[in-house]
Structures are given as structure tokens and as C-alpha cells.
Design a protein around this motif. Structure first.
Motif, PDB file in Angstrom:
ATOM      1  N   ALA A  97       1.297  -0.999   0.156  1.00 50.62           N
ATOM      2  CA  ALA A  97      -0.307   0.034  -0.059  1.00 50.62           C
ATOM      3  C   ALA A  97       0.972   1.324   0.362  1.00 50.62           C
ATOM      4  O   ALA A  97       1.789   1.281   0.304  1.00 50.62           O
ATOM      5  CB  ALA A  97      -1.062   0.386   1.015  1.00 50.62           C
ATOM      6  N   CYS A  98       0.135   2.593  -0.983  1.00 55.61           N
ATOM      7  CA  CYS A  98       1.139   3.688  -1.146  1.00 55.61           C
ATOM      8  C   CYS A  98       1.067   4.751   0.272  1.00 55.61           C
ATOM      9  O   CYS A  98       1.638   5.480   0.357  1.00 55.61           O
ATOM     10  CB  CYS A  98       1.503   4.080  -2.218  1.00 55.61           C
ATOM     11  SG  CYS A  98      -0.282   5.020  -2.307  1.00 55.61           S
ATOM     12  N   GLY A  99      -0.200   4.291   1.272  1.00 57.09           N
ATOM     13  CA  GLY A  99      -0.272   5.345   2.175  1.00 57.09           C
ATOM     14  C   GLY A  99      -1.199   6.595   1.965  1.00 57.09           C
ATOM     15  O   GLY A  99      -1.399   7.553   2.826  1.00 57.09           O
ATOM     16  N   ARG A 100      -1.345   7.608   0.299  1.00 55.76           N
ATOM     17  CA  ARG A 100      -0.997   8.247   0.065  1.00 55.76           C
ATOM     18  C   ARG A 100      -2.418   8.258  -0.997  1.00 55.76           C
ATOM     19  O   ARG A 100      -3.155   9.301  -1.282  1.00 55.76           O
ATOM     20  CB  ARG A 100       0.341   8.914  -0.617  1.00 55.76           C
ATOM     21  CG  ARG A 100       0.689   8.908   0.081  1.00 55.76           C
ATOM     22  CD  ARG A 100       2.263   9.314  -0.826  1.00 55.76           C
ATOM     23  NE  ARG A 100       2.697   8.078  -2.688  1.00 55.76           N
ATOM     24  CZ  ARG A 100       3.282   8.475  -3.030  1.00 55.76           C
ATOM     25  NH1 ARG A 100       4.640   9.069  -2.453  1.00 55.76           N
ATOM     26  NH2 ARG A 100       3.583   7.585  -3.879  1.00 55.76           N
ATOM     27  N   CYS A 101      -3.043   7.326  -1.720  1.00 56.99           N
ATOM     28  CA  CYS A 101      -4.106   7.566  -2.318  1.00 56.99           C
ATOM     29  C   CYS A 101      -5.523   6.992  -1.763  1.00 56.99           C
ATOM     30  O   CYS A 101      -5.875   7.345  -0.104  1.00 56.99           O
ATOM     31  CB  CYS A 101      -4.215   6.635  -2.990  1.00 56.99           C
ATOM     32  SG  CYS A 101      -4.702   4.404  -2.788  1.00 56.99           S
ATOM     33  N   ARG A 102      -6.980   7.643  -2.355  1.00 59.44           N
ATOM     34  CA  ARG A 102      -7.326   7.380  -1.530  1.00 59.44           C
ATOM     35  C   ARG A 102      -8.081   6.319  -0.494  1.00 59.44           C
ATOM     36  O   ARG A 102      -8.685   6.800   0.210  1.00 59.44           O
ATOM     37  CB  ARG A 102      -8.495   8.131  -2.868  1.00 59.44           C
ATOM     38  CG  ARG A 102      -9.788   7.917  -2.289  1.00 59.44           C
ATOM     39  CD  ARG A 102     -10.818   8.012  -3.886  1.00 59.44           C
ATOM     40  NE  ARG A 102     -12.489   8.744  -2.468  1.00 59.44           N
ATOM     41  CZ  ARG A 102     -13.578   8.326  -3.314  1.00 59.44           C
ATOM     42  NH1 ARG A 102     -14.032   8.280  -4.446  1.00 59.44           N
ATOM     43  NH2 ARG A 102     -14.777   8.891  -2.370  1.00 59.44           N
ATOM     44  N   THR A 103      -7.794   5.600  -0.908  1.00 54.12           N
ATOM     45  CA  THR A 103      -8.943   3.942  -0.371  1.00 54.12           C
ATOM     46  C   THR A 103      -7.319   3.796   0.881  1.00 54.12           C
ATOM     47  O   THR A 103      -8.156   3.646   1.460  1.00 54.12           O
ATOM     48  CB  THR A 103      -8.700   2.751  -1.143  1.00 54.12           C
ATOM     49  OG1 THR A 103      -8.150   3.264  -2.135  1.00 54.12           O
ATOM     50  CG2 THR A 103     -10.359   3.086  -2.065  1.00 54.12           C
ATOM     51  N   CYS A 104      -6.074   4.359   0.565  1.00 49.65           N
ATOM     52  CA  CYS A 104      -4.931   4.132   1.337  1.00 49.65           C
ATOM     53  C   CYS A 104      -5.890   5.165   2.397  1.00 49.65           C
ATOM     54  O   CYS A 104      -5.526   5.099   3.739  1.00 49.65           O
ATOM     55  CB  CYS A 104      -3.582   4.239   1.220  1.00 49.65           C
ATOM     56  SG  CYS A 104      -3.352   2.511   0.256  1.00 49.65           S
ATOM     57  N   LYS A 105      -6.094   6.460   2.808  1.00 49.79           N
ATOM     58  CA  LYS A 105      -6.191   7.285   3.185  1.00 49.79           C
ATOM     59  C   LYS A 105      -7.295   6.925   4.243  1.00 49.79           C
ATOM     60  O   LYS A 105      -7.836   6.925   5.349  1.00 49.79           O
ATOM     61  CB  LYS A 105      -6.285   8.361   2.806  1.00 49.79           C
ATOM     62  CG  LYS A 105      -4.994   9.324   2.068  1.00 49.79           C
ATOM     63  CD  LYS A 105      -5.289  10.285   1.683  1.00 49.79           C
ATOM     64  CE  LYS A 105      -4.165  11.085   1.138  1.00 49.79           C
ATOM     65  NZ  LYS A 105      -4.176  12.218   0.516  1.00 49.79           N
ATOM     66  N   VAL A 111      -6.673  -2.240  -1.517  1.00 47.22           N
ATOM     67  CA  VAL A 111      -7.775  -2.019  -2.259  1.00 47.22           C
ATOM     68  C   VAL A 111      -6.516  -0.978  -2.576  1.00 47.22           C
ATOM     69  O   VAL A 111      -6.994   0.029  -3.014  1.00 47.22           O
ATOM     70  CB  VAL A 111      -8.931  -1.626  -2.215  1.00 47.22           C
ATOM     71  CG1 VAL A 111      -9.309  -3.447  -3.269  1.00 47.22           C
ATOM     72  CG2 VAL A 111      -9.320  -1.370  -1.600  1.00 47.22           C
ATOM     73  N   CYS A 112      -5.679  -0.279  -2.419  1.00 50.68           N
ATOM     74  CA  CYS A 112      -4.575   0.270  -2.588  1.00 50.68           C
ATOM     75  C   CYS A 112      -4.818   0.671  -4.209  1.00 50.68           C
ATOM     76  O   CYS A 112      -4.776   0.038  -4.928  1.00 50.68           O
ATOM     77  CB  CYS A 112      -2.901   0.376  -2.142  1.00 50.68           C
ATOM     78  SG  CYS A 112      -1.933   1.801  -2.880  1.00 50.68           S
ATOM     79  N   LEU A 113      -4.973   2.168  -4.352  1.00 48.95           N
ATOM     80  CA  LEU A 113      -4.961   2.291  -6.375  1.00 48.95           C
ATOM     81  C   LEU A 113      -3.796   2.399  -7.081  1.00 48.95           C
ATOM     82  O   LEU A 113      -3.956   2.505  -8.400  1.00 48.95           O
ATOM     83  CB  LEU A 113      -5.888   3.806  -6.214  1.00 48.95           C
ATOM     84  CG  LEU A 113      -6.983   3.506  -5.433  1.00 48.95           C
ATOM     85  CD1 LEU A 113      -8.013   4.710  -5.361  1.00 48.95           C
ATOM     86  CD2 LEU A 113      -7.903   2.093  -5.682  1.00 48.95           C
ATOM     87  N   THR A 114      -2.518   2.282  -6.267  1.00 50.17           N
ATOM     88  CA  THR A 114      -1.646   2.909  -7.149  1.00 50.17           C
ATOM     89  C   THR A 114      -0.379   1.929  -7.404  1.00 50.17           C
ATOM     90  O   THR A 114       0.279   1.989  -8.071  1.00 50.17           O
ATOM     91  CB  THR A 114      -0.254   4.251  -6.268  1.00 50.17           C
ATOM     92  OG1 THR A 114       0.162   4.208  -4.845  1.00 50.17           O
ATOM     93  CG2 THR A 114      -1.377   5.994  -6.152  1.00 50.17           C
ATOM     94  N   VAL A 115      -0.156   1.543  -6.716  1.00 48.83           N
ATOM     95  CA  VAL A 115       0.913  -0.084  -6.684  1.00 48.83           C
ATOM     96  C   VAL A 115       0.181  -1.690  -7.403  1.00 48.83           C
ATOM     97  O   VAL A 115       1.296  -2.004  -7.237  1.00 48.83           O
ATOM     98  CB  VAL A 115       0.771  -0.880  -4.924  1.00 48.83           C
ATOM     99  CG1 VAL A 115       1.464   0.138  -3.722  1.00 48.83           C
ATOM    100  CG2 VAL A 115      -0.928  -1.369  -4.655  1.00 48.83           C
TER     101      VAL A 115
HETATM  102 ZN    ZN Z   1      -2.507   3.630  -1.517  1.00 52.89          ZN
END
Ligand code: ZN
Ligand code: ZN
Length: 396
Positions: A97-105, A111-115
Motif C-alpha cells: 500500500a502506498c499510504g497516499r491514495c484515496r483508499t489508503c487514506k 485496495v490501494c490504487l497506485t501499487v
Molecule cells: Zn494507496
């Protein structure tokens, strides 16, 4: 770092320990990154979801390095890593998880959107999950390390409990998420489908959440016997084809407050054949009106080995009208490990959750991984924990 070796998927039914590349601070697409760490792998577990790949039930490519359940020691860190130090012992959530996208936030790190360019959600060593290299290996790279990793507060204490703490990377938070989503609370009656490691982790979770009765159904006599030894009510599905009646014998009514599907898409019916919707339909039958159903068992969008053409694309014969009529709540998807791993770590460190004993952890060296896969596939009542550097010795 000395040479790296890992468990490589070679095709249906075949895995091998091979020499693999040393981990690099790089995304699967080859971009260099500074937010990662390299871990010496302390433990890495074989998972039921790995079995789906190894049985050839997914589109996993040959050459994939397996392993998404990883605990390790930080041995190198990128320039942007601020919160971790060399020598820290950490649990790796299987979700990348990136910790920065909408779903991570929003806390939905499964379901991280960037990885993963192909879809929401990333994982290590798993088909369709972004190409992150797996950790059933001696060394592995973990991106977004400050965000993803759970650092154990004390190295010696962590190593002393490592057989329990290794379950924090997936199955314990997965089982816990199932129990939370099935709304298990004080006094709940709970039925869990599947007495494998995730089912047992869900049972342990239901117990710690205060369930009055925890029943586990399976066809596998060894797994049921183990569940029973751990204090759960074992339901032998081979003995009877009416689950409600079996539940009634235990709790006096043919229904439960909460049901958890820890089986997933390779479900089998009473007749012995594969019936991918059988567990979900049973859950709707035996869950009371306004009850809840947690579904940590894995379902897929593509299943080349499915019994019929609809199931090949993840379409199942669900009796959805029954669930609707009973106003059931359903919850699907991968657990966001980060939501639960810290609290579960504390429960382990303070002796509230003997998860290694409950899932019957068995420690094996890396070179025995292929036989571990075989034994797990045959249905033994164990959770296999690989010890690639011999750090746990013969503690098993
Ligand atoms: Zn993310
Ligand atoms: Zn897993």
C-alpha cells in the motif's frame, strides 16, 4: 547480503527453491525508489491462497517468486525511510500500500490504487497483484516501508514469540477482519466454514472478541480434531448434509448470529464435487435474520480450472434472494492488515492470543518448502512457517 534463494512457481503442482536475484530498491516496472527497505527474512509462511496458484487455479506465470506472509529484519534502507532503523524486526502486511491514495487514506489498504497498474490492490509474490517480488526467500524488498511495516517494540521479546507474530502478516488479521465483519461480539454464536489456518484464525478472533460459541465446519477429520482440541465446536460436514440441523444440535436453534466463510472459491459440496457457491449459500441459510456474514475466503475474477463457464469468470450460482430476504450484511475483500496488526501484536505479546498453537504452526527450512506445499495441499492440520536463515532452529 549473501546469495538470495526463493520459492519459485514453475507450473501446476510444481514449486522449487531456486537462486533468485538480490532485492533492489525498485518498483516492478523498474523505477528506482528510496522509500523501501531490504529485509533479511526471519519467517515467511505458506498460505492457502498460495495453494490456489500452485494448484494451477489462477493465471500465475511460471517463474513467479511466491510469498506474501513475511516477517523480517531491516538490513538496508532507502534515503526516504525515516521511522525504521537497521536491525528492527518488522511484520510485513501482505497488502502493498502506498499510504497516499484515496483508499489508503480511508484505511482500505487492501485496495490501494497506485501499487498495481492492473487493478486495485497489491501483494508480494501473487498473481495479478502488481508484480511485487515474493518473500518466501532469504531477502526481500518492501516499498513505502514507513507506512507499511509494523515494528516490534522489543527485538528479543519479538524473537521469543516469533511463531505467533509471524501470523500478523496475513492470516490473523484476515481471520479477525472476517470476525469483525460478521459482527462478532460478546455472546455471539458463530459458525466458521473451513478449519484450515484462516478458519482457525477466525475462530481465535471470534473467541477474543467475546463469542459465546464458535463452531467450525469442515470435511477434514484431522483439521476438525485439531479445532476440537483448541476448544472449538467441530462440525463434521461429511456426516450430515443439513448444516442447520448440526448447528441446532450445538446451540438449540438452526441459526447463528455471525457466519464466516474461510473457504473461498474452491469450495466443495456434500457430494464431494466442487461447488463454488455452496459455502456462501450455506452461510445465508444458517445466518439469522439481520445477521452478518464475513467473507475472508478468496474469490477470483478468473478461474481457468472452474467447473463451469460462468465460474471461470467468477460468476457464482448464489441464492442472493435468501440473503436479501433475511436482511443480511455481507463483507468481502482482503483484510487491510494495518487496521488490525498492532492490536493483535499486543494481544500476542501479552499472552492473550496463542495463535501459533491454534493454527498448529510447523517451522521448516527454506529447502523443505516444496514438501511443505505438498503436505499442506494434502490437508494436514498445520500452518507451515518457513525459516530461511535457521533463526528459529528446531523450535517447532
Ligand atoms: Zn494507496
Ligand atoms: Zn496469506
Amino acid at each position: 547480503m549473501s546469495e538470495n534463494y526463493g520459492v519459485v512457481y514453475l507450473g501446476a503442482g510444481k514449486v522449487e527453491v531456486q537462486k533468485i536475484a538480490d532485492p533492489k530498491f525498485q518498483t516492478p516496472a523498474g523505477a528506482s525508489i528510496e522509500h523501501g527497505v531490504i529485509l533479511r527474512v526471519v519467517t515467511t509462511n505458506i498460505c492457502g491462497s498460495d495453494q490456489h496458484m500452485v494448484r494451477g487455479r489462477t493465471t500465475a506465470p511460471a517463474g513467479l517468486v511466491l510469498g506474501h506472509e513475511i516477517t523480517g529484519e531491516v538490513i538496508e534502507k532507502g534515503k526516504d525511510v525515516e521511522l525504521l532503523e537497521i536491525g528492527d524486526i518488522v511484520s510485513v502486511p501482505f497488502n502493498v500500500a502506498c499510504g497516499r491514495c484515496r483508499t489508503c487514506k480511508e484505511g482500505h489498504t487492501g485496495v490501494c490504487l497506485t501499487v498495481n497498474p492492473a487493478r486495485a490492490g497489491g501483494a508480494y509474490g501473487y498473481v495479478d497483484m502488481g508484480g511485487w517480488i515474493g518473500g518466501q526467500a532469504r531477502y526481500v524488498m518492501i516499498p513505502y516501508a514507513d507506512f507499511n511495516l509494523l515494528k516490534f517494540p522489543d527485538r528479543d521479546r519479538a524473537l521469543a514469540k516469533i511463531r505467533d507474530l509471524t501470523m500478523l502478516s496475513d492470516i490473523l488479521p484476515t481471520g479477525f477482519h472476517g470476525a469483525v465483519n460478521a459482527k462478532v461480539g460478546v455472546g455471539s454464536t458463530v459458525y466458521i466454514a473451513g478449519a484450515g489456518p484462516v478458519g482457525l484464525a477466525a475462530a481465535a478472533s471470534a473467541r477474543i472478541l467475546g463469542a459465546a460459541v464458535v463452531m467450525i465446519g469442515d470435511f477434514n477429520a484431522d483439521r476438525l480434531a485439531h479445532a476440537s482440541r483448541m476448544g472449538f465446536e467441530a462440525v463434521d460436514l461429511g456426516k450430515h448434509d443439513r448444516l442447520g440441523e448440526q448447528i441446532e444440535q450445538i446451540v438449540g436453534v438452526p441459526e447463528v448470529d455471525s457466519a464466516i466463510d474461510a473457504v473461498g472459491f474452491e469450495a466443495r459440496g456434500h457430494a464431494g464435487g466442487e461447488e463454488p457457491a455452496v459455502v456462501l449459500n450455506q452461510m445465508m441459510e444458517i445466518t439469522r435474520a439481520a445477521g452478518s456474514i464475513g467473507i475472508p475466503g478468496l474469490y477470483v475474477t478468473e478461474d481457468p480450472g472452474a467447473v463451469d463457464s460462468a465460474a471461470k469468470h467468477g460468476s457464482l450460482g448464489l441464492r442472493f434472494g435468501l440473503g436479501w430476504a433475511k436482511a443480511h450484511s455481507f463483507h468481502t475483500g482482503q483484510t487491510p492488515v494495518i487496521r488490525y496488526n498492532r492490536m493483535l501484536m499486543q494481544a500476542i505479546l501479552y499472552d492473550r492470543l496463542n495463535i501459533a498453537e491454534i493454527v498448529n504452526a510447523k517451522v521448516i527450512p527454506l529447502e523443505d518448502a516444496p514438501s511443505g506445499y505438498q503436505a499442506f495441499d494434502s490437508g494436514v492440520a498445520n500452518k507451515f512457517v518457513i525459516d530461511p536463515h535457521g533463526m528459529l532452529g528446531k523450535a517447532a
